[in-house]
Design an enzyme around this catalytic site. Structure first.
Site, PDB file in Angstrom:
ATOM      1  N   ASP A   1       1.991   8.583  -8.634  1.00 33.95           N
ATOM      2  CA  ASP A   1       1.535   7.998 -10.170  1.00 33.95           C
ATOM      3  C   ASP A   1       0.621   7.023  -9.986  1.00 33.95           C
ATOM      4  OD1 ASP A   1       0.755   8.160 -13.055  1.00 33.95           O
ATOM      5  OD2 ASP A   1       2.637   7.211 -13.533  1.00 33.95           O
TER       6      ASP A   1
ATOM      7  N   ASP B   1       0.867  -1.187  -0.079  1.00 31.20           N
ATOM      8  CA  ASP B   1      -0.130  -0.091   0.018  1.00 31.20           C
ATOM      9  C   ASP B   1       0.811   1.522   0.016  1.00 31.20           C
ATOM     10  OD1 ASP B   1      -1.844   2.154   0.553  1.00 31.20           O
ATOM     11  OD2 ASP B   1      -2.871   0.939   1.759  1.00 31.20           O
TER      12      ASP B   1
END
Length: 257
Positions: free
Chosen positions: A138, A120
């Site tokens: 991104d 994560d």
């Protein structure tokens, strides 16, 4: 022509296609998440990836770089090849994306300068304050920016993750109805110390956000830096500066950050 499709539970399916000697990565839809020219696999084919590298105008020799969202690994490969003084840690939550980047996009194996972590990215940012000189964000799914990467708390954590003088770089969609909200949250988190760089051919807008002490943003030294970097890397930094001058507040001789 599509030749690969695989899905991990809870994630968008990963699909790879090829057209006109270019290989593409897709996540649950036709949108291109990453592209690689088969005859020049280490080039940055998509303009927005080249624009994200414009952080070098503001932080020229970063020791530690974190990347949230691996995609096909274009930026990771480029940094690994061209910035030998930098260590890159890339976070990707979808294990099939990592597998595809390694198997089909020539992402190199981990070494002393590259660490690819399946996990994560938002949690990683929150857990590692004062650890990076540059942070690149991104993270997209099939339709939009991943929601966990757009909250005010996340953007504050991005600032906290940077060392003094660091720069965070966010890839956003200008056509996204929530772009003004995202940009406002970034601006507030970083005390309005931000610059925008729109991509010329698509709807991406790259936002650079700075932690004090602020970089030099006078046009003349930035121009000199751009010419030097163009000679070294072949990226269109001079054009990026020119475009930023049309999109950001300026005085007679500098950006206002």
């Amino acid at each position: 022509m599509s030749f690969f499709r695989r899905r991990s539970p809870g994630h968008s399916p990963v699909e790879i296609s090829e057209r006109n000697d270019t290989r593409y990565l897709h996540l649950g839809g036709p949108a291109v998440q990453s592209a690689m020219r088969l005859k020049d696999p280490y080039a940055l084919d998509l303009e927005y990836t080249r624009a994200m590298m414009a952080f070098l105008l503001f932080r020229n020799a970063p020791r530690n770089i974190a990347l949230i969202g691996l995609g096909g690994g274009s930026i990771a490969k480029y940094i690994h090849r061209h910035l030998p003084q930098s260590h890159l840690t890339a976070l990707e939550i979808n294990p099939e994306v990592v597998a595809a980047a390694r198997a089909y996009f020539m992402l190199p194996p981990d070494d002393e300068r590259l660490s690819v972590i399946t996990g994560d990215g938002a949690a990683f940012v929150h857990e590692h304050p004062d650890s990076q000189d540059v942070l690149l964000v991104d993270g997209f799914d099939a339709k939009r920016i991943v929601e966990a990467l757009t909250s005010p708390a996340f953007y504050r954590a991005c600032k906290d993750m940077l060392r003094p003088g660091g720069v965070a770089v966010f890839n956003l969609w200008g056509s996204d109805e929530y772009y003004p909200r995202h940009f406002d949250r970034i601006s507030r988190a970083f005390g309005e110390h931000v610059l925008q760089l729109p991509a010329e051919k698509k709807g991406n807008i790259i936002v650079f956000a700075f932690r004090k002490p602020l970089p030099k943003v006078a046009f003349e030294p930035l121009q000199e830096q751009a010419l030097q970097l163009e000679a070294e890397l072949g990226l269109e930094f001079e054009a990026f500066i020119s475009r930023m001058r049309n999109w950001n507040p300026t005085s007679s001789d500098a950006f206002i950050v």
